[in-house]
Design an enzyme around this catalytic site. Structure first.
Site, PDB file in Angstrom:
ATOM      1  N   GLU A   3       0.857  -1.190   0.000  1.00 25.57           N
ATOM      2  CA  GLU A   3       0.000   0.000   0.000  1.00 25.57           C
ATOM      3  C   GLU A   3       0.895   1.243   0.000  1.00 25.57           C
ATOM      4  O   GLU A   3       2.081   1.185   0.345  1.00 25.57           O
ATOM      5  CB  GLU A   3      -0.897  -0.020   1.245  1.00 25.57           C
ATOM      6  CG  GLU A   3      -1.794   1.177   1.468  1.00 25.57           C
ATOM      7  CD  GLU A   3      -2.851   1.336   0.403  1.00 25.57           C
ATOM      8  OE1 GLU A   3      -2.504   1.880  -0.669  1.00 25.57           O
ATOM      9  OE2 GLU A   3      -4.010   0.960   0.631  1.00 25.57           O
ATOM     10  N   ASN A 136      -9.320   7.149   2.570  1.00 24.48           N
ATOM     11  CA  ASN A 136      -8.314   6.466   1.768  1.00 24.48           C
ATOM     12  C   ASN A 136      -7.527   7.463   0.922  1.00 24.48           C
ATOM     13  O   ASN A 136      -7.110   8.491   1.430  1.00 24.48           O
ATOM     14  CB  ASN A 136      -8.969   5.359   0.930  1.00 24.48           C
ATOM     15  CG  ASN A 136      -8.196   4.067   0.990  1.00 24.48           C
ATOM     16  OD1 ASN A 136      -6.979   4.045   0.886  1.00 24.48           O
ATOM     17  ND2 ASN A 136      -8.907   2.951   1.161  1.00 24.48           N
ATOM     18  N   ASP A 184      -9.738   3.011  -4.047  1.00 27.64           N
ATOM     19  CA  ASP A 184      -8.747   2.931  -2.971  1.00 27.64           C
ATOM     20  C   ASP A 184      -7.751   4.074  -3.169  1.00 27.64           C
ATOM     21  O   ASP A 184      -8.126   5.236  -3.142  1.00 27.64           O
ATOM     22  CB  ASP A 184      -8.085   1.553  -2.982  1.00 27.64           C
ATOM     23  CG  ASP A 184      -7.449   1.188  -1.648  1.00 27.64           C
ATOM     24  OD1 ASP A 184      -6.806   2.064  -1.039  1.00 27.64           O
ATOM     25  OD2 ASP A 184      -7.560   0.028  -1.217  1.00 27.64           O
TER      26      ASP A 184
END
Length: 277
Positions: A3, A136, A184
């Site tokens: 991520e 996010n 995301d």
């Protein structure tokens, strides 16, 4: 769960985190592959990392910020999540003036009270949103005067006016509604097209400023978590993916889940503003 990729251009290094393991990675671009050059481990989860001008790294740990100096020393920064609330810090980014923004999410269950926070130059914290389901990805327009922010479980990306000089923000409005899909991580390119990592869809999408879908790039992993521009000319997309939430059968069907992918693009991205420590 890979991520939060970010390209530290002065040091020609890619930074990203593995959230559950609390691992921060440094890597080098080697053609269309990424070679890990160094790792740093922290207690608890990691949500994001951003570089400062001197090479220090600001890390969003589970509940607090930590500064990792170039010599390896660590300094504990402000705590942004109340202990025991069952929340953690999630995705974060630096605004065009060097302030750090980061969101929160509930670790288990559902919420409509997650926050988007901004850490000011003096260390005080400004709450930009307090009604999110899962804060996010963040991105800014090339001129720095529009902030894009993701609320994943509402399946929306918002936009608002933003003044980097004094930090003033305008009214939040819906920029994209992804319907049945979950946005995301996000990033903007030099034409203010928004690249969106779509969790569960195995792709990133490029949207024009008016919200029109104009391009999509598929990867062999369904849970796409984030996207960033990298390379000397910022002409490659780094796409992170995850194995979390996949069944055993899905992992067998998609063995490259959890990997990072590099995709060339025609329109370059924007340089990352260093964190103003």
């Amino acid at each position: 769960m890979a991520e939060g990729p970010i390209w530290d251009k002065p040091r020609r290094r890619l930074l990203w985190v593995d959230i559950p393991s609390g691992t921060l990675f440094e890597g080098a671009l080697d053609g269309d592959r990424i070679r890990v050059t160094r790792t740093h481990t922290f207690d608890g989860t990691l949500g994001a990392v951003v570089p400062a001008e001197d090479g220090s790294l600001l890390v969003a740990a589970q509940e607090e910020l930590i500064v990792l100096r170039p010599d390896g020393t660590r300094e504990i920064g402000p705590r942004l999540v109340v202990p025991g609330e069952g929340r953690r810090l999630n995705d974060g980014a630096v605004d065009p003036a060097g302030r750090f923004l980061v969101g929160t999410m509930l670790i288990d269950g559902e919420s409509e009270h997650e926050r988007l926070l901004r850490v000011e130059y003096d260390g005080l914290v400004t709450v930009l949103d307090d009604d999110l389901t899962l804060s996010n990805g963040l991105a800014w327009s090339p001129d720095g005067h529009r902030l894009y922010s993701t609320d994943t479980l509402r399946r929306r990306i918002y936009v608002r006016n933003y003044d980097p000089a004094d930090g003033a923000v305008g009214e939040r409005r819906v920029h994209l509604d992804l319907g049945d899909d979950y946005p995301d991580g996000i990033t903007t390119d030099a034409e203010e097209h928004l690249w969106v990592a779509v969790w569960g869809a195995g792709e990133v999408r490029r949207y024009a400023p008016d919200g029109t879908l104009v391009d999509r790039r598929a990867v062999p992993a369904p849970n796409v978590s984030s996207v960033a521009f990298a390379g000397d000319d910022l002409d490659r997309l780094v796409i992170t993916t995850a194995t979390v939430a996949l069944t055993e059968q899905q992992q067998r069907d998609h063995p490259e889940s959890g990997h990072l992918f590099v995709v060339p693009v025609e329109v370059p991205g924007l340089p990352v503003t260093p964190w103003a420590q």
